[in-house]
Design a protein around this motif. Structure first.
Motif, PDB file in Angstrom:
ATOM      1  N   HIS A 161       0.828  -1.214   0.000  1.00 47.47           N
ATOM      2  CA  HIS A 161       0.000   0.000   0.000  1.00 47.47           C
ATOM      3  C   HIS A 161       0.857   1.257   0.000  1.00 47.47           C
ATOM      4  O   HIS A 161       0.502   2.267  -0.608  1.00 47.47           O
ATOM      5  CB  HIS A 161      -0.941  -0.018   1.209  1.00 47.47           C
ATOM      6  CG  HIS A 161      -1.884   1.151   1.233  1.00 47.47           C
ATOM      7  ND1 HIS A 161      -1.703   2.241   2.052  1.00 47.47           N
ATOM      8  CD2 HIS A 161      -3.000   1.412   0.501  1.00 47.47           C
ATOM      9  CE1 HIS A 161      -2.668   3.114   1.842  1.00 47.47           C
ATOM     10  NE2 HIS A 161      -3.474   2.629   0.901  1.00 47.47           N
ATOM     11  N   LEU A 177       1.741   1.895  -3.465  1.00 48.26           N
ATOM     12  CA  LEU A 177       0.590   2.475  -4.177  1.00 48.26           C
ATOM     13  C   LEU A 177       0.482   3.954  -3.861  1.00 48.26           C
ATOM     14  O   LEU A 177       0.233   4.781  -4.742  1.00 48.26           O
ATOM     15  CB  LEU A 177      -0.726   1.786  -3.764  1.00 48.26           C
ATOM     16  CG  LEU A 177      -0.928   0.336  -4.166  1.00 48.26           C
ATOM     17  CD1 LEU A 177      -2.334  -0.108  -3.748  1.00 48.26           C
ATOM     18  CD2 LEU A 177      -0.755   0.152  -5.674  1.00 48.26           C
ATOM     19  N   ASN A 178       0.678   4.281  -2.582  1.00 51.18           N
ATOM     20  CA  ASN A 178       0.528   5.682  -2.186  1.00 51.18           C
ATOM     21  C   ASN A 178       1.799   6.497  -2.359  1.00 51.18           C
ATOM     22  O   ASN A 178       1.919   7.589  -1.829  1.00 51.18           O
ATOM     23  CB  ASN A 178      -0.029   5.774  -0.758  1.00 51.18           C
ATOM     24  CG  ASN A 178      -1.551   5.791  -0.812  1.00 51.18           C
ATOM     25  OD1 ASN A 178      -2.126   5.715  -1.895  1.00 51.18           O
ATOM     26  ND2 ASN A 178      -2.198   5.912   0.328  1.00 51.18           N
ATOM     27  N   CYS A 179       2.763   5.924  -3.099  1.00 46.69           N
ATOM     28  CA  CYS A 179       3.860   6.754  -3.592  1.00 46.69           C
ATOM     29  C   CYS A 179       3.590   7.101  -5.049  1.00 46.69           C
ATOM     30  O   CYS A 179       4.445   7.625  -5.752  1.00 46.69           O
ATOM     31  CB  CYS A 179       5.196   6.033  -3.453  1.00 46.69           C
ATOM     32  SG  CYS A 179       5.788   6.038  -1.759  1.00 46.69           S
ATOM     33  N   GLY A 180       2.404   6.752  -5.508  1.00 47.46           N
ATOM     34  CA  GLY A 180       2.000   7.172  -6.846  1.00 47.46           C
ATOM     35  C   GLY A 180       2.000   6.073  -7.888  1.00 47.46           C
ATOM     36  O   GLY A 180       1.787   6.346  -9.066  1.00 47.46           O
ATOM     37  N   PHE A 181       2.259   4.850  -7.479  1.00 46.67           N
ATOM     38  CA  PHE A 181       2.183   3.757  -8.459  1.00 46.67           C
ATOM     39  C   PHE A 181       0.766   3.222  -8.494  1.00 46.67           C
ATOM     40  O   PHE A 181       0.152   2.989  -7.443  1.00 46.67           O
ATOM     41  CB  PHE A 181       3.134   2.610  -8.079  1.00 46.67           C
ATOM     42  CG  PHE A 181       4.569   2.930  -8.367  1.00 46.67           C
ATOM     43  CD1 PHE A 181       5.109   2.683  -9.624  1.00 46.67           C
ATOM     44  CD2 PHE A 181       5.383   3.503  -7.396  1.00 46.67           C
ATOM     45  CE1 PHE A 181       6.424   2.992  -9.890  1.00 46.67           C
ATOM     46  CE2 PHE A 181       6.702   3.822  -7.662  1.00 46.67           C
ATOM     47  CZ  PHE A 181       7.232   3.563  -8.914  1.00 46.67           C
ATOM     48  N   ASN A 182       0.245   3.005  -9.678  1.00 40.49           N
ATOM     49  CA  ASN A 182      -1.083   2.403  -9.799  1.00 40.49           C
ATOM     50  C   ASN A 182      -0.936   0.886  -9.844  1.00 40.49           C
ATOM     51  O   ASN A 182       0.066   0.376 -10.344  1.00 40.49           O
ATOM     52  CB  ASN A 182      -1.776   2.883 -11.068  1.00 40.49           C
ATOM     53  CG  ASN A 182      -2.262   4.309 -10.929  1.00 40.49           C
ATOM     54  OD1 ASN A 182      -2.243   4.872  -9.821  1.00 40.49           O
ATOM     55  ND2 ASN A 182      -2.689   4.907 -12.018  1.00 40.49           N
ATOM     56  N   PRO A 183      -1.927   0.169  -9.320  1.00 37.44           N
ATOM     57  CA  PRO A 183      -1.841  -1.304  -9.317  1.00 37.44           C
ATOM     58  C   PRO A 183      -1.518  -1.862 -10.710  1.00 37.44           C
ATOM     59  O   PRO A 183      -0.793  -2.834 -10.816  1.00 37.44           O
ATOM     60  CB  PRO A 183      -3.236  -1.735  -8.869  1.00 37.44           C
ATOM     61  CG  PRO A 183      -3.730  -0.608  -8.038  1.00 37.44           C
ATOM     62  CD  PRO A 183      -3.143   0.629  -8.637  1.00 37.44           C
ATOM     63  N   ALA A 220      -5.244   6.874   5.947  1.00 38.41           N
ATOM     64  CA  ALA A 220      -5.549   6.029   4.788  1.00 38.41           C
ATOM     65  C   ALA A 220      -4.776   4.716   4.868  1.00 38.41           C
ATOM     66  O   ALA A 220      -5.317   3.636   4.612  1.00 38.41           O
ATOM     67  CB  ALA A 220      -5.207   6.774   3.499  1.00 38.41           C
ATOM     68  N   TRP A 227      -6.318   0.877   5.449  1.00 35.70           N
ATOM     69  CA  TRP A 227      -6.018  -0.232   4.538  1.00 35.70           C
ATOM     70  C   TRP A 227      -5.499  -1.427   5.341  1.00 35.70           C
ATOM     71  O   TRP A 227      -5.919  -2.565   5.146  1.00 35.70           O
ATOM     72  CB  TRP A 227      -4.975   0.241   3.510  1.00 35.70           C
ATOM     73  CG  TRP A 227      -4.337  -0.848   2.705  1.00 35.70           C
ATOM     74  CD1 TRP A 227      -3.377  -1.726   3.119  1.00 35.70           C
ATOM     75  CD2 TRP A 227      -4.617  -1.198   1.347  1.00 35.70           C
ATOM     76  NE1 TRP A 227      -3.040  -2.588   2.124  1.00 35.70           N
ATOM     77  CE2 TRP A 227      -3.798  -2.298   1.005  1.00 35.70           C
ATOM     78  CE3 TRP A 227      -5.476  -0.694   0.378  1.00 35.70           C
ATOM     79  CZ2 TRP A 227      -3.803  -2.888  -0.256  1.00 35.70           C
ATOM     80  CZ3 TRP A 227      -5.479  -1.290  -0.875  1.00 35.70           C
ATOM     81  CH2 TRP A 227      -4.663  -2.376  -1.186  1.00 35.70           C
TER      82      TRP A 227
END
Lengths: 719, 292
Positions: free
Chosen positions: B153, B156-162, B235, B239
């Protein structure tokens, strides 16, 4: 209200004008708003981009400047190799002391990187309130090898700006560390093995101050996020170092914000409409990257502030537009009224005309435009109506349209005042009609008359005859006035013959309806009379007066059914084309000598009309029919009936044997008592065309003028 | 003492403490903070802590190595370990990481990774993975080990999309090792089994409460995280708490909640033996003393 809208031209014009202008104005305003908005937006976008780029560049310069300090130190350590631990420590202390932006600095070595037997060595100098302090980072509780600032440059072999962090010891200052790897000398100028790092901790107080000092519109602001989206500076301090643009996007369920964050840390710079993703109000975001650290500077521009100028300009425009529309409203009402007022006047006038009042005055409508035209047309129409009415009043219904228009068109006007002119007069009458009607139902009389007169008038008008008078079954008409017809005698005669012919058709219809068989007599005379408008103001008609009129009437009384009699005067006009059955000499009261009348069979020339000859062959009746005979004087039965016998009969006449003498031209009514073996009810009317006196009796040939259907049937039966 | 820094991974214990479940069970509990540089099982051995949490694989290794610890409750029922790579690296399945730089945790948390490499017969350049995912973000590694509830997560929250990431789940590649459990020393358990079981029960009660009251729990977790300077956000913890619920009661299965099945125990032990991390498999009944 609705009827006010639809019933008034003022409201219609006003509404249409207002609607149209408002729509056009609205479009223009919308267009001007969007285009001025676009211009302002383009300008604002450029300004915003420039702002973020210039601030980002400034920050970049600061970072570059600071990064030179540990880089220089690393170079020095690699190239010059500090001679002693004390020398190294002095260097680090001096680095901190000489660079106010450097909060602390360390040189951290790999195991054996400084002294062979030292498993970890990391001297660190940092600022405190008391001055520059020294600490050894290598302790059992703190494994610096595992820290990003050490581990990552070691792995990557290049310097690294760490993520920012709050320094816990130094008064909660936001810090970032620049970490430069150190290498052992290698061959041919290349790096040798990794030896350790030189770090400089840089306070970000200046950065926070700088970003906070940038004014963005009225309530806009700048902020910085790190390359992982973490907030480095933000107006809401709680975000800093705990939230990232992505965590806020997730927590507030704003996928758009996540996309914005990705753009910020990936694109070099940009300008986006971010809606309400980051702020409560709609906003634009301009952003630019700070290359050294990979961070991004964002500037939030509240939309309404950016567009404040356009909006206020637009408001002014809308006010002006409203004012103009109001003015227009006034003008269009005035215009519409100027149109509507004469229209209303004309409507009133037309209403009056409708009621038959033709004295209207529209002279005050003086405009020359379409409305004026309409007024003039209306006046003209009324004039026309007046004339038509006059002609109607004068000629009754019995002149043709042709005649009317000819009369109207004649520029010298109608000489209706009275003139002496030669014309041909015609008088017709149904034989025995008056006596017959005394036995008929009133509605039968009317339908009978209408059928008869309708047909006769039609034929008269076809021949351009003018009907002077219709009295009951009698018609007085004349030809040759008011329009001069050079062939008026022949024309009148042709007309009379056609009328006689038409009687066959009428009688056939009458018989089918069970009505009596009738015969018509016509007399025609040509003479000079006075024609003109005769009557009073209130009722007048175009008619003829003179002895010729009376003469025609008298002539007519001598005609028998189916006969057309013309006078000598008429005969003289048509002598060359007329065919005559016989000439009849008559002694008329008050007229000396014998008056010759002609029983006409037909007329040739261009008219070419001949009467079909009825079968006049007489057949003897055996036995004779018992009848009763009455004399008719002035169309009414006189005295008591006289018994008589019909001894011979043809289709048009009978021979009557009676015991009383009768005179030629006397009219008789004959009632049938027996008819051979049959007993037929019925009666006949007829005129004595010849009479022969015997000793005690008299034999008369009676020309039949009307008879009951049964009788007619019997007589027309073939012998 | 939890085996890592203060976060929702340990929400159940924080809630049990906060809501007084331990006190109700007659226990006076002090919540210590864990994290890098702290070794739970070592602290247990050194009697610095009475109870601790830790991975099943690590605990079996410790027990086999002679540390007499017992499992009082098995919290995480399956492996939440992942290998995460950027899609652009071309890594799609285990064999793709051959000869690549892969970030693994070392020390207490290395057993599943070693078994994973052995099982798939892979040779990789192991890069030590510490507290952050920076090695991955900076491109210092091609793939990195990550916990589904935490580092994944974070990435993801460093800006990578799944869809930009390639994820290999250990659980899907035959390395499905249950993770967090509650441990104490055998000595402690034998001296006061009631208190030990009461601790386990109260902890489970804490977890139940946490799952049923996520908002309250996130508040408690965030308070602990702030006190411990974890540097996290709501957030992320939300998660993590949701992930914990899924891991502790897989598919909503309440029956396994808090229990260590002999089957799971055997599977992990045999896997460890297979790669020679242990020689003997410790007896299940001696190892697991929790609710059955």
């Amino acid at each position: 209200m609705i009827s006010w809208l639809t019933d008034s031209i003022v409201s219609k014009i006003t509404l249409l004008v207002m609607g149209g202008t408002s729509a056009v104005l609205g479009l223009v305003l919308a267009h001007s708003y969007t285009s001025s908005r676009d211009i302002i937006l383009r300008e604002s976008e450029q300004n915003a981009r420039n702002l973020t780029l210039s601030v980002a560049r400034r920050i970049e310069q600061e970072f570059r400047a600071v990064s030179k300090v540990p880089a220089g130190m690393a170079e020095y350590v690699e190239a010059q190799a500090p001679s002693s631990t004390q020398n190294l420590l002095d260097l680090i202390r001096a680095l901190v002391a000489n660079n106010p932006e450097v909060f602390g600095a360390a040189v951290a070595f790999e195991p054996g990187g400084w002294e062979k037997d030292l498993a970890a060595y990391a001297p660190y100098f940092y600022r405190t309130a008391k001055g520059i302090e020294y600490v050894q980072l290598a302790t059992p509780a703190y494994n610096y090898f595992q820290m990003d600032y050490y581990h990552i440059p070691k792995l990557l072999g290049r310097p690294l700006w760490t993520n920012p962090y709050f320094d816990e010891g130094g008064g909660n200052i936001l810090m970032v560390t620049y970490s430069v790897p150190l290498f052992w000398p290698g061959d041919k100028g290349e790096h040798g093995d990794f030896r350790g790092i030189v770090t400089a901790d840089v306070s970000l107080e200046w950065l926070t101050e700088l970003v906070e000092s940038i004014k963005v519109a009225q309530t806009g602001y700048c902020f910085i996020i790190s390359d992982t989206g973490q907030f480095v500076t933000y107006p809401n301090g709680a975000y800093i170092m705990s939230e990232s643009i992505f965590s806020i996007a997730e927590e507030q369920k704003k996928p758009r914000l996540r996309e914005i964050g990705r753009s910020m840390i990936r694109a070099g710079s940009g300008f986006e409409d971010i809606g309400d993703a980051l702020t409560e109000q709609e906003a634009f975001l301009a952003f630019a990257r700070i290359p050294s650290t990979g961070w991004a500077l964002g500037a939030v521009f509240p939309k309404h502030e950016l567009l404040a100028e356009v909006t206020s300009l637009h408001h002014q425009t809308v006010v002006w537009a409203g004012f103009s529309v109001a003015l227009l409203l006034l003008v269009s009402i005035l215009v519409a009224r100027s149109v509507a007022k004469p229209l209303l006047r004309m409507a009133d006038a037309a209403e009056k005309v409708g009621r038959g009042e033709l004295d209207i005055d529209l002279s005050d409508i003086k405009t020359t435009d379409e409305v004026g035209q309409l007024a003039r047309s209306l006046a003209h129409m009324t004039e026309g109506l007046k004339q038509r009415d006059f002609i109607r009043d004068t000629f009754g219904r019995y002149v043709t349209r042709d005649v009317v228009s000819r009369l109207l068109d004649s520029t010298d006007g109608l000489k209706l005042g009275g003139e002496s002119r030669e014309i041909t007069l015609m008088m017709s009458d149904l034989r025995g009609f008056t006596a017959l009607t005394s036995h008929m139902k009133p509605e039968d009389i009317i339908s009978f008359l209408n059928r008869y007169l309708g047909k006769m008038v039609e034929i008269l008008l076809d021949h351009r005859g003018v009907i002077d008078e219709i009295i009951g079954d009698g018609i007085l008409a004349f030809f040759g006035a008011p329009e001069p017809l050079p062939d008026h005698p022949a024309r009148a005669l042709a007309c009379a013959l056609r009328m006689q012919e038409a009687m066959k058709e009428i009688n056939a219809l009458n018989e089918a309806d069970g009505l009596a068989h009738l015969e018509m007599g016509i007399a025609i005379h040509t003479g000079t009379v006075v024609v003109g408008n005769i009557g009073s103001e209130r009722r007048s008609k175009y008619g003829a007066v003179g002895s010729a009129v009376n003469f025609t009437g008298r002539m007519e009384s001598y005609s028998t059914g189916g006969q057309v009699l013309i006078s000598q005067a008429t005969y003289d006009h048509v002598a060359d084309i007329v065919t005559v059955n016989k000439a009849i000499g008559i002694q008329m009261k008050g007229i000396p000598g014998t008056v010759t009348l002609y029983d006409v069979k037909g007329i040739g020339g261009p008219y070419n009309v001949y009467l079909s000859q009825a079968d006049e062959t007489s057949r003897p009746l055996v036995p004779p029919i018992d009848v009763t005979v009455w004399r008719l004087v002035e169309k009414t039965v006189q005295g008591t009936g006289v018994p008589a016998l019909i001894t011979h009969a043809s289709q048009t006449s009978v021979v009557v044997n009676l015991c009383e003498p009768v005179e030629q031209w006397e009219d008789l009514r004959i009632r049938l008592e027996t008819l051979g073996t049959e007993s037929i009810e019925g009666e006949l009317y007829g005129k004595v065309v010849s009479a022969e006196r015997h000793l005690d009796s008299c034999t008369a040939v009676v020309r039949l003028t009307s008879m009951s259907p049964h009788v007619h049937q019997y007589l027309t039966k073939p012998a | 003492m939890p085996q890592w820094i203060s976060q929702a991974q340990f929400a159940g214990y924080m809630v049990a403490q906060e809501k007084g479940f331990y006190r109700e069970a007659g226990l006076d509990v002090t919540h210590l903070t864990g994290g890098p540089g702290k070794n739970c099982f070592a602290s247990l051995a050194a009697e610095e802590t009475t109870f601790c949490t830790g991975w099943l694989s690590t605990a079996i290794l410790q027990r086999a190595a002679g540390l007499r610890l017992v499992n009082l409750a098995q919290m995480i029922q399956r492996s939440s370990l992942l290998l995460v790579a950027k899609k652009s690296s071309g890594i799609r399945e285990p064999k793709d990481i051959e000869n690549k730089r892969v970030g693994f945790w070392v020390g207490d948390f290395d057993a599943p990774g070693l078994f994973f490499l052995k099982k798939h017969n892979l040779r990789v350049q192991v890069i030590p993975n510490y507290t952050t995912v920076t090695v991955f973000l900076t491109g210092a590694v091609d793939a990195v080990a990550a916990m589904w509830y935490n580092e994944y997560h974070t990435i993801l929250n460093c800006g990578f999309n799944p869809d930009e990431l390639s994820v290999l789940k250990f659980a899907d590649t035959g390395v499905n090792f249950p993770e967090d459990g509650v441990y104490c020393s055998e000595e402690m358990f034998e001296s006061d089994p009631a208190a030990c079981l009461a601790f386990a029960e109260a902890s489970l009660k804490g977890w139940k409460h946490a799952f049923d009251h996520p908002d309250e729990t996130i508040e408690i977790v965030m308070r602990h995280a702030r006190d411990a300077n974890t540097g996290t956000n709501v957030a992320h913890q939300r998660w993590m708490l949701a992930a914990m619920k899924d891991l502790m009661t897989p598919d909503g299965n309440d029956e396994v909640f808090g229990r260590l099945s002999e089957e799971d125990y055997r599977r992990v032990s045999e896997a460890l033996k297979e790669v020679n991390l242990i020689r003997e498999i410790p007896e299940y009944t001696k190892f697991y003393r929790g609710p059955r």
